[in-house]
Design a protein around this motif. Structure first.
Motif, short mmCIF file in Angstrom:
data_model
loop_
_atom_site.label_atom_id
_atom_site.label_comp_id
_atom_site.label_asym_id
_atom_site.label_seq_id
_atom_site.Cartn_x
_atom_site.Cartn_y
_atom_site.Cartn_z
N PHE A 209 0.79 -1.24 0.00
CA PHE A 209 0.03 -0.02 0.03
C PHE A 209 0.78 1.17 -0.07
CE2 PHE A 209 -0.19 -0.89 4.72
CZ PHE A 209 0.37 0.35 5.23
N ASP A 210 2.25 1.22 0.51
CA ASP A 210 2.98 2.24 0.46
C ASP A 210 3.31 2.81 -0.81
OD1 ASP A 210 3.07 2.16 3.26
OD2 ASP A 210 5.10 1.41 3.36
N LEU A 211 3.61 1.80 -1.63
CA LEU A 211 4.06 1.80 -2.93
C LEU A 211 2.88 2.14 -4.00
CD1 LEU A 211 6.35 -1.33 -3.36
CD2 LEU A 211 7.23 0.97 -3.50
N GLY A 212 1.71 1.81 -3.59
CA GLY A 212 0.63 2.05 -4.20
C GLY A 212 0.21 3.52 -3.98
N VAL A 213 0.26 4.03 -2.77
CA VAL A 213 0.03 5.47 -2.52
C VAL A 213 1.24 6.46 -3.44
CG1 VAL A 213 0.45 7.25 -0.87
CG2 VAL A 213 -0.77 5.19 -0.20
N GLY A 214 2.47 5.92 -3.44
CA GLY A 214 3.24 6.61 -4.04
C GLY A 214 2.97 6.63 -5.81
N ALA A 215 2.40 5.44 -6.11
CA ALA A 215 1.96 5.41 -7.61
C ALA A 215 1.02 6.17 -7.92
CB ALA A 215 1.75 3.95 -7.93
N LEU A 216 0.09 6.56 -7.04
CA LEU A 216 -0.89 7.41 -7.29
C LEU A 216 -0.70 8.97 -6.86
CD1 LEU A 216 -3.64 5.26 -5.58
CD2 LEU A 216 -3.61 5.71 -8.06
N GLY B 96 3.39 7.99 6.44
CA GLY B 96 4.84 8.45 7.22
C GLY B 96 5.19 7.65 8.29
N PRO B 97 4.17 7.35 9.41
CA PRO B 97 4.95 6.49 10.57
C PRO B 97 5.35 5.16 10.29
CG PRO B 97 2.60 7.58 10.95
CD PRO B 97 2.90 7.80 9.65
N VAL B 98 4.85 4.72 8.86
CA VAL B 98 4.69 3.03 8.80
C VAL B 98 5.73 2.75 7.64
CG1 VAL B 98 2.45 2.61 9.99
CG2 VAL B 98 2.61 2.94 7.63
N ASP C 240 8.72 3.11 6.71
CA ASP C 240 10.00 2.43 7.11
C ASP C 240 10.04 1.30 7.80
OD1 ASP C 240 12.64 2.87 7.50
OD2 ASP C 240 12.25 3.40 9.70
N GLY C 241 8.92 0.92 8.85
CA GLY C 241 8.79 -0.43 9.31
C GLY C 241 8.43 -1.40 8.32
N ASN C 242 7.45 -1.31 7.38
CA ASN C 242 6.99 -1.90 6.39
C ASN C 242 8.13 -2.56 5.42
OD1 ASN C 242 4.55 -1.62 6.94
ND2 ASN C 242 3.92 -0.16 5.48
N GLU C 243 9.34 -1.59 4.96
CA GLU C 243 10.50 -2.05 4.48
C GLU C 243 11.40 -3.10 5.02
OE1 GLU C 243 13.01 1.11 2.43
OE2 GLU C 243 11.16 1.02 1.10
N VAL C 244 11.12 -2.95 6.30
CA VAL C 244 12.03 -3.97 7.17
C VAL C 244 11.44 -5.30 6.71
CG1 VAL C 244 12.46 -5.03 9.30
CG2 VAL C 244 12.55 -2.43 9.13
N TRP C 245 10.46 -5.52 6.43
CA TRP C 245 9.97 -6.72 5.97
C TRP C 245 10.92 -7.16 4.66
CZ3 TRP C 245 5.71 -9.94 8.24
CH2 TRP C 245 5.08 -9.45 9.12
N VAL D 99 7.53 13.96 -7.98
CA VAL D 99 8.01 13.17 -9.07
C VAL D 99 8.95 12.05 -8.77
CG1 VAL D 99 9.15 13.20 -11.59
CG2 VAL D 99 7.45 14.87 -10.80
N ALA D 100 9.84 12.24 -8.06
CA ALA D 100 10.99 11.09 -7.52
C ALA D 100 10.36 10.31 -6.62
CB ALA D 100 12.11 11.68 -6.65
N PHE D 101 9.17 10.61 -5.68
CA PHE D 101 8.61 9.38 -4.88
C PHE D 101 7.63 8.52 -5.82
CE2 PHE D 101 4.64 9.48 -2.05
CZ PHE D 101 5.20 8.19 -1.40
N SER D 102 6.99 9.15 -6.53
CA SER D 102 5.90 8.44 -7.56
C SER D 102 6.64 7.37 -8.49
CB SER D 102 4.88 9.61 -8.28
OG SER D 102 3.97 8.96 -8.44
N LEU D 103 7.58 8.27 -9.27
CA LEU D 103 8.12 7.22 -10.16
C LEU D 103 8.99 6.25 -9.55
CD1 LEU D 103 9.72 9.36 -12.99
CD2 LEU D 103 7.64 8.37 -12.93
N SER D 104 9.51 6.48 -8.54
CA SER D 104 10.32 5.38 -8.06
C SER D 104 9.22 4.33 -7.31
CB SER D 104 11.30 5.78 -6.69
OG SER D 104 10.65 6.72 -5.67
N SER D 105 8.19 4.71 -6.71
CA SER D 105 7.37 3.78 -6.16
C SER D 105 6.95 2.83 -7.31
CB SER D 105 5.96 4.53 -5.58
OG SER D 105 6.56 5.29 -4.53
N ILE D 106 6.39 3.50 -8.55
CA ILE D 106 5.94 2.68 -9.79
C ILE D 106 7.09 1.75 -10.05
CG2 ILE D 106 5.51 2.76 -11.91
CD1 ILE D 106 4.12 5.45 -11.43
#
Lengths: 343, 456
Positions: free
Chosen positions: A29-36, A54-56, A58-63, A121-128
């Motif tokens: 969902f983080d990446l999806g938020v970024g893509a949108l 925001g708060p989550v 970083d923890g999600n990437e730990v997975w 733009v960096a956030f969105s393109l990198s998420s996609i």
């Protein structure tokens, strides 16, 4: 601890599967938020998008980090072959992972319009790109890799981007967009929520088209993925559950039950990952030269002793991880409110 | 350039850049625990203001650490596939433990630390701060254990032959408590405390010199001076233990630290010098005679094993190790002097007004950073030509299929990205420092707010 009678290799195959599924659901969902992200227009909407994760995030990437660590530990031969073989692709993936992390961190630190636009733009393109590259990696694992007796291979970016892998990549982007849009609906209110509720329907349609196409392509071009389902028809239940979960999402959204829609979306990701795992089992990496070079959960694994030590570590650690993951989601539940601590 | 050299340059560059940030996180983490603890104990809002300011700096360094850290985990597989297969069985459980015990802990509670001020009570917030600090130190534990195993392998046996050989674990605790892990870990952690302490020292001294945020700066400075003095002495003690350990376990590395070639001679301890590796001697050097023999053996008469005892192909490069090692030791001693000088000025009551000392404080932030990098260079280059000491050569650990141009491409990619990131990091850090702490805690926490409602 002794685990007599337990197939440790199978256990670790499942545990790594759970870690990566956890990653797909959470960072999905983080990446999806970024893509949108770029579909929103005003600065405050964009801040709400970023702060919803925001708060989550970083923890999600730990997975992912822990999944990678567990793969290294439990199946070093897979870790070594896949990472060196996909060298350039992984370096690009790492570069975009870095860009995404700093884009989130840096974006709201300066008021200038060009600064924020640049990081948006960096956030969105990198998420996609991250979603796409992960899908491509999965797609290539399904079609097989030119791995021979040396256990190492080299594969160029052009070969990686074969039509099937690209299709899986696009499907992954679509899946995360759907998942992320539902998450944002949960975290917003008022006009913004209404606007994004419209996106959910569009992204479901986008995903449904990709899903059906990928399923057909898999049945036609990589028939070995459906072998286990022919031999053990009960596995078909997993596919069925996935389809019902996807079909349930628009229903829940229609009734304004965003949380249940989100759970349905999680269930659909879970079922897709399970289908993938059942399809490749007992292999991790399938050789398209000869099946004798496949890296399986038995010939690529660490010793029984290490697998047992790791299982002990996991049994001690997992309750803690679950306890504080759940507490943190509980503390940050509810709609996003911007304050002086926000991004 | 050979693939081996390119892969080593890439690993050295990415790990050195990464290692700017974790020591800051560990060091600032412990300082945040101290500040918030003082707030809870004294109820003085000054400490809360301090914590809120330093949390922002902490969050910035933490994000940089995470972003550059993901690269490290995957670089073993991309560039060092043979090594990964060789050590995976041993090394992997340490990495997995790090993920499960440390990374989840710190990244989870970081959310509360940074975003949770208005959502949880001060006590819960303090607990979260402690957990983040604990998590950052736990991650150091597992990484240093894994690295120490590469220096002094223990608790394993070798299975298979040739390309299929690999180390398998036989005794987990012997692997964890291998001969060098404990004192190296303590050395690394207290070095991180020094890195954190000098950042606080530097920023506080800057405010005092500029006549800004006086009260805030004085309180921060005191905490930093205490931590600096304790950590610098601890650093000396653990450093000495480490060196004695190296003399037993990796004699070639110790000999390279001091460019000591002749095994039959009583070894001096150099203050500085330049190693002529061809003629196997130290030029332009000043040394304390017999001192190395004393440090290693406790007497002035026993010789120390020299590099001459090792075949040429088993020796590490000497001059770079000699220089980095002496830079580290020199800075360690300077930090101890700064610590005691500050205590003296504090006692005299001129700590906050002595302009010279304040300027030294401002510059001091660079010292632990340089010493950390230099220390790791001497430790890692000192392990050469082995990737796992006396077991696997660095040249044998490479990925078989990765080509030089691929490594050059990724090296350029990371160089460009990291230089950009570093410029941004310094820019944002500078802005945060110039902006300074909020003058009052203008956002009373929800918890405090509710207490006020009940009281009135």
């Amino acid at each position: 601890m002794d685990f007599v009678g337990l197939d440790l290799n199978l256990t670790w195959f499942i545990l790594i599967g759970i870690l990566l599924t956890g990653y797909a659901i959470l960072d999905g969902f983080d990446l999806g938020v970024g893509a949108l992200h770029l579909f929103t227009s005003t600065d405050s909407e964009r801040r709400i998008m970023i702060n919803s994760i925001g708060p989550v995030w970083d923890g999600n990437e730990v997975w992912l980090v822990t999944g990678g660590g567990a793969l290294f530990a439990a199946f070093p031969a897979v870790y070594a072959s896949v990472f060196s073989g996909f060298y350039t692709a992984f370096m690009l993936l790492l570069a975009v992972l870095i860009f995404r992390a700093v884009a989130i961190e840096f974006r709201s630190k300066q008021p200038m319009k060009w600064w924020r636009q640049m990081w948006d733009v960096a956030f969105s393109l990198s998420s996609i790109l991250i979603s796409f590259l992960m899908g491509v990696a999965l797609g290539n694992m399904v079609v097989g890799i030119p791995i021979g007796s040396s256990k190492e291979f080299s594969i160029s970016i052009a070969e990686l981007l074969n039509p099937y892998a690209v299709l899986v990549g696009v499907t992954t982007v679509a899946l995360f967009m759907m998942h992320g849009s539902i998450y944002v609906v949960m975290k917003t209110e008022g006009d913004m929520q209404n606007k994004i509720r419209g996106w959910v329907n569009n992204s479901i349609i986008f995903f449904a088209i990709c899903y059906v196409t990928t399923t057909m392509a898999t049945l036609l071009y990589v028939p070995h993925m459906s072998e286990p389902f022919k031999q053990h028809p009960m596995f078909f239940i997993v596919a069925l559950v996935g389809m019902l979960a996807i079909a349930n999402i628009p229903r829940e959204i229609h009734h304004g039950r965003e949380f249940f829609a989100f759970l349905s979306s999680c269930a659909s990701i879970f079922s897709l990952m399970a289908l993938f795992a059942i399809g490749i089992f007992p292999n991790f990496v399938m050789s398209n030269i000869s099946p004798e070079f496949n890296l399986t959960i038995y010939n690529a694994a660490s010793s029984q002793k290490t697998l047992a030590i790791m299982l002990t570590i996991a049994i001690i650690g997992i309750p803690f991880v679950l306890a504080y993951t759940i507490s943190i989601y509980w503390i940050f539940r509810g709609k996003v409110r911007l304050d002086s601590m926000s991004y | 350039m050979s693939i081996e050299i390119l892969a080593r340059i890439q690993f050295a560059f990415t790990i050195a850049f990464h290692y700017i940030y974790p020591p800051l996180s560990i060091g600032l983490g412990i300082i945040l625990v101290l500040m918030e603890g003082m707030f809870l104990a004294t109820k003085n809002v000054m400490y809360e203001r301090m914590a809120k300011f330093w949390v922002k700096i902490f969050a910035l360094t933490f994000a940089m650490g995470v972003a550059t850290g993901i690269v490290m985990e995957f670089e073993f597989g991309t560039n060092w596939a043979t090594y990964s297969r060789y050590v995976g069985d041993v090394f992997g459980s340490a990495l997995a433990a790090e993920g499960i015990f440390a990374f989840f802990l710190e990244s989870g509670f970081l959310a509360i630390l940074v975003f949770g001020w208005n959502r949880v009570s001060p006590k819960v917030h303090f607990f979260a701060t402690c957990m983040v600090s604990l998590g950052s130190m736990l991650s150091a534990v597992w990484i240093v254990v894994a690295n120490s195993w590469m220096q002094t392998p223990a608790g394993y046996h070798i299975v298979g032959e040739g390309m299929n050989a690999r180390a398998e674990i036989v005794d987990f605790w012997a692997m964890v408590f291998n001969p060098s892990s404990v004192h190296r870990l303590l050395h690394v952690i207290s070095a991180a405390w020094l890195a954190g302490a000098t950042v606080v020292l530097s920023v506080s001294a800057y405010y005092l010199l500029k006549n800004r945020h006086q009260e805030f700066a004085k309180s921060s400075l005191k905490i930093a001076v205490v931590l600096l003095t304790i950590a610098s002495l601890f650093q000396l003690a653990t450093g000495e233990r480490s060196a004695v350990g190296v003399s037993k376990n990796q004699p070639a590395k110790l000999a390279a630290f001091e460019a000591h070639y002749d095994s039959s001679s009583i070894a001096p301890f150099y203050l500085f010098g330049w190693v002529n590796e061809k003629e196997e001697r130290v030029q332009f050097g000043i040394a304390v005679p017999k001192m190395l023999s004393f440090l290693v053996h406790g007497n002035f008469t026993t010789p120390v094993t020299g590099l001459g005892a090792f075949k040429k192909e088993d020796r590490p490069p000497v001059n770079i190790i000699f220089q980095t090692y002496h830079i580290m030791v020199g800075i360690g001693i300077i930090l101890i002097i700064i610590g005691f000088a500050s205590l003296y000025l504090w006692w005299k009551g001129t700590l906050f007004t002595n302009k010279l000392m304040l300027k030294v404080f401002v510059a001091s932030v660079l010292l632990p950073q340089i010493a950390n990098q230099a220390g790791w260079f001497s430790a890692e280059v000192g392990r050469q030509p082995w990737i796992v000491y006396n077991m696997l050569r660095t040249s044998e650990g490479l990925s078989q299929t990765v080509k030089a141009e691929q490594i050059v491409f990724s090296l350029i990619l990371f160089t460009v990205i990291y230089l950009l990131l570093f410029a941004l990091f310094i820019f944002l850090l500078d802005q945060k420092i110039k902006h300074g702490p909020e003058e009052s805690t203008e956002i009373p926490s929800e918890y405090e707010h509710q207490k006020q409602i009940f009281a009135s």
